[in-house]
Design a protein around this motif. Structure first.
Motif, PDB file in Angstrom:
ATOM      1  N   TRP A   5      87.077  87.139  -0.641  1.00 45.75           N
ATOM      2  CA  TRP A   5      88.254  87.711   0.026  1.00 45.75           C
ATOM      3  C   TRP A   5      89.464  87.592  -0.889  1.00 45.75           C
ATOM      4  O   TRP A   5      89.816  86.515  -1.329  1.00 45.75           O
ATOM      5  CB  TRP A   5      88.539  87.013   1.368  1.00 45.75           C
ATOM      6  N   GLN A  54      91.591  94.438   5.320  1.00 46.09           N
ATOM      7  CA  GLN A  54      92.081  93.599   6.426  1.00 46.09           C
ATOM      8  C   GLN A  54      92.401  94.441   7.662  1.00 46.09           C
ATOM      9  O   GLN A  54      92.247  93.975   8.791  1.00 46.09           O
ATOM     10  CB  GLN A  54      93.316  92.826   5.968  1.00 46.09           C
ATOM     11  N   MET A  92      89.599  94.508  10.031  1.00 51.52           N
ATOM     12  CA  MET A  92      89.195  93.280  10.693  1.00 51.52           C
ATOM     13  C   MET A  92      89.707  93.311  12.124  1.00 51.52           C
ATOM     14  O   MET A  92      90.859  93.677  12.366  1.00 51.52           O
ATOM     15  CB  MET A  92      89.797  92.055   9.988  1.00 51.52           C
ATOM     16  N   SER A 138      92.731  87.710   8.235  1.00 48.18           N
ATOM     17  CA  SER A 138      91.841  87.485   7.102  1.00 48.18           C
ATOM     18  C   SER A 138      90.720  86.549   7.542  1.00 48.18           C
ATOM     19  O   SER A 138      90.978  85.519   8.146  1.00 48.18           O
ATOM     20  CB  SER A 138      92.593  86.831   5.945  1.00 48.18           C
ATOM     21  N   PRO A 139      89.486  86.895   7.230  1.00 49.34           N
ATOM     22  CA  PRO A 139      88.361  86.026   7.623  1.00 49.34           C
ATOM     23  C   PRO A 139      88.174  84.893   6.628  1.00 49.34           C
ATOM     24  O   PRO A 139      88.681  84.948   5.505  1.00 49.34           O
ATOM     25  CB  PRO A 139      87.167  86.983   7.547  1.00 49.34           C
ATOM     26  N   VAL A 190      79.843  87.893  10.119  1.00 50.28           N
ATOM     27  CA  VAL A 190      80.578  88.982  10.758  1.00 50.28           C
ATOM     28  C   VAL A 190      79.619  90.062  11.250  1.00 50.28           C
ATOM     29  O   VAL A 190      78.483  90.163  10.786  1.00 50.28           O
ATOM     30  CB  VAL A 190      81.590  89.639   9.773  1.00 50.28           C
ATOM     31  N   LYS A 220      84.131  92.077  13.000  1.00 49.82           N
ATOM     32  CA  LYS A 220      84.459  90.935  13.861  1.00 49.82           C
ATOM     33  C   LYS A 220      83.751  89.698  13.332  1.00 49.82           C
ATOM     34  O   LYS A 220      82.572  89.743  13.029  1.00 49.82           O
ATOM     35  CB  LYS A 220      83.961  91.179  15.293  1.00 49.82           C
TER      36      LYS A 220
END
Length: 137
Positions: A45, A72, A75, A80-81, A87, A104
């Motif tokens: 990321w 992003q 998402m 931010s994951p 996911v 997700k």
């Protein structure tokens, strides 16, 4: 079933016209590749985009390598994951290639992978430092 994507070739033409409009304009060019929800893990990321490695390899003419691009804005919740988070997502293609949308987070990062880079402090792992090395290294 990829014959339908031949239509993507046509997008190349209008892509040139919209190119100057910045990111959002380009998103209008999307074509859903399949309505099937896929699963994978966040591999990497950067500040507002990253890469997902799908659990099942994706076969698509525009697929480059094993990773799927995700922004992003795609998402769920715009957050931010965490790297390595599990996911779910849907696939689309546009003039730049294949990407993930409606992403997700559905599971925490692998504990093994998590500790190798978070330094064990719970809070900082939520906001990985920009300078950190690739977690797999």
């Amino acid at each position: 079933g990829c014959g339908g994507c031949g239509g993507c070739g046509g997008c190349g033409g209008c892509g040139g016209g919209c190119g100057g409009g910045g990111n959002n304009r380009g998103q209008r060019q999307r074509e859903s590749v399949s309505g099937v929800q896929l699963t994978g893990r966040i591999r990497e990321w950067k500040q507002n985009f990253g890469w997902i490695v799908p659990d099942v390899p994706i076969e698509h003419p525009q697929m480059t390598g094993s990773r799927v691009y995700v922004h992003q804005e795609d998402m769920s919740g715009g957050q931010s994951p965490l790297v390595h988070a599990m996911v779910t997502f849907f696939l689309y293609c546009d003039r730049k290639g294949v990407g993930a949308e409606m992403v997700k987070v559905c599971g925490a990062p692998d504990m093994d992978a998590d500790q190798s880079w978070s330094g064990g402090s719970g809070n900082s792992s939520r906001y990985p430092a920009p300078k950190r090395e690739d977690p797999a290294a």
